[in-house]
Scaffold this active site. Sequence first.
Site, PDB file in Angstrom:
ATOM      1  N   ASP A  52       0.835  -1.026   0.431  1.00 19.56           N
ATOM      2  CA  ASP A  52       0.140   0.311   0.152  1.00 19.56           C
ATOM      3  C   ASP A  52       0.550   1.248  -0.486  1.00 19.56           C
ATOM      4  O   ASP A  52       1.600   2.034   0.764  1.00 19.56           O
ATOM      5  CB  ASP A  52      -0.342   0.024   1.395  1.00 19.56           C
ATOM      6  N   TYR A  57       4.145   9.544  -0.174  1.00 19.29           N
ATOM      7  CA  TYR A  57       4.137   8.957   0.534  1.00 19.29           C
ATOM      8  C   TYR A  57       6.141   8.951  -0.277  1.00 19.29           C
ATOM      9  O   TYR A  57       6.792   9.008   0.403  1.00 19.29           O
ATOM     10  CB  TYR A  57       4.237   7.342   0.233  1.00 19.29           C
ATOM     11  N   LYS A  82      -2.661   6.214  -4.023  1.00 19.05           N
ATOM     12  CA  LYS A  82      -3.391   6.664  -4.201  1.00 19.05           C
ATOM     13  C   LYS A  82      -3.020   8.137  -4.353  1.00 19.05           C
ATOM     14  O   LYS A  82      -2.210   8.641  -5.032  1.00 19.05           O
ATOM     15  CB  LYS A  82      -3.833   6.783  -2.604  1.00 19.05           C
ATOM     16  N   HIS A 115      -6.847  10.156  -1.410  1.00 21.70           N
ATOM     17  CA  HIS A 115      -6.697   9.307  -0.620  1.00 21.70           C
ATOM     18  C   HIS A 115      -7.610  10.351   0.416  1.00 21.70           C
ATOM     19  O   HIS A 115      -7.415   9.377   1.346  1.00 21.70           O
ATOM     20  CB  HIS A 115      -5.013  10.059  -0.574  1.00 21.70           C
TER      21      HIS A 115
END
Length: 285
Positions: A52, A57, A82, A115
């Site tokens: 994930d 990120y 996302k 997200h």
Amino acid sequence: MNYRSETSAIPAIVLADGQVMPKLGFGVYKVAGEQAADTISTALELGYRSIDTASFYGNEDAVGRAVRESGLPRDEVFITTKLWNADHGYDATLRAFDASMKRLGLETLDLYLIHWPVPSADRYVDTFRALQALKRQGRVVSIGVSNFTKRHLERLIGETGEVPAINQVELHPYFAQSELRAFHAAHGIVTEAWSPLGRGAEFNDSVIIALADKLGRTPAQIILRWHMQLGNVAIPKSTNPARMAENLAIFDFELTGREMTQIAGIDKDGRQGADPDLMDMDAPA
Ligand code: NAD
């Protein structure tokens, strides 16, 4: 190309669109820098088959590299990424998706999530329409959302006619989200738990410790087992290989109904992350 679960020891769950997904995955928020690809490679070696990530990120490239270097067939790994808050809107979503896929180095994505709903921008319906287009084009197999409340879901379903396959939300024993889980179940939406370990908040809870002692397991294993029996998908994060392995070793024991009820009893509305209604375009996650 759909994920194939047959070769994995991790049980799979069937999404409403027919795709299967591992019930336990590996979250990579704050797994950054040079270490990221190594950590993700270790996760794949240990047996994780679902990763994930998110454009936010900053490690989509490391995820792609680790998956390629693992030598695993593409259909034996399930990849989620996302769409970030600043990229809401139909065209911006299509561009952001292309950028994510370039960083991941993948042809097809398994799951694409919005997200956060960012209600202040009021564009999540258009954003989801772009996800629907990507799904029709076969560039992503499943589409879903993250951090959506019941109200956001009702509007999304009402205006697009499509039920998202997944809603990934903060969920752990101190923040069990019973009402939202019931709504998901009634609509065929799979509940995916982020911060499934509450970032350690419940490790010192007396109920969790008593169960861990009784069953000869760690608090993390008790909590992850609880998620599995609730029917959640969970994506714990650790960069410590021993803990990563420990979090996978939860499929050889069971909690009784009474033990599940004991854990339900410690729920106390203990949200740790942002409130989805207040999350803005520029706010940190
Ligand atoms: P988590 O609940 O997975 O907890 C992680 C913390 O617990 C880390 O500090 C880790 O060192 C520790 N830990 C992990 N396993 C342990 C073990 N066996 N024993 C002791 N300590 C252990 O929290 P998280 O990282 O916030 O969430 C997991 C994943 O969820 C993220 O990596 C990310 O992929 C996803 N996430 C999504 C959102 C979203 O908005 N959609 C937000 C936050 C996180």
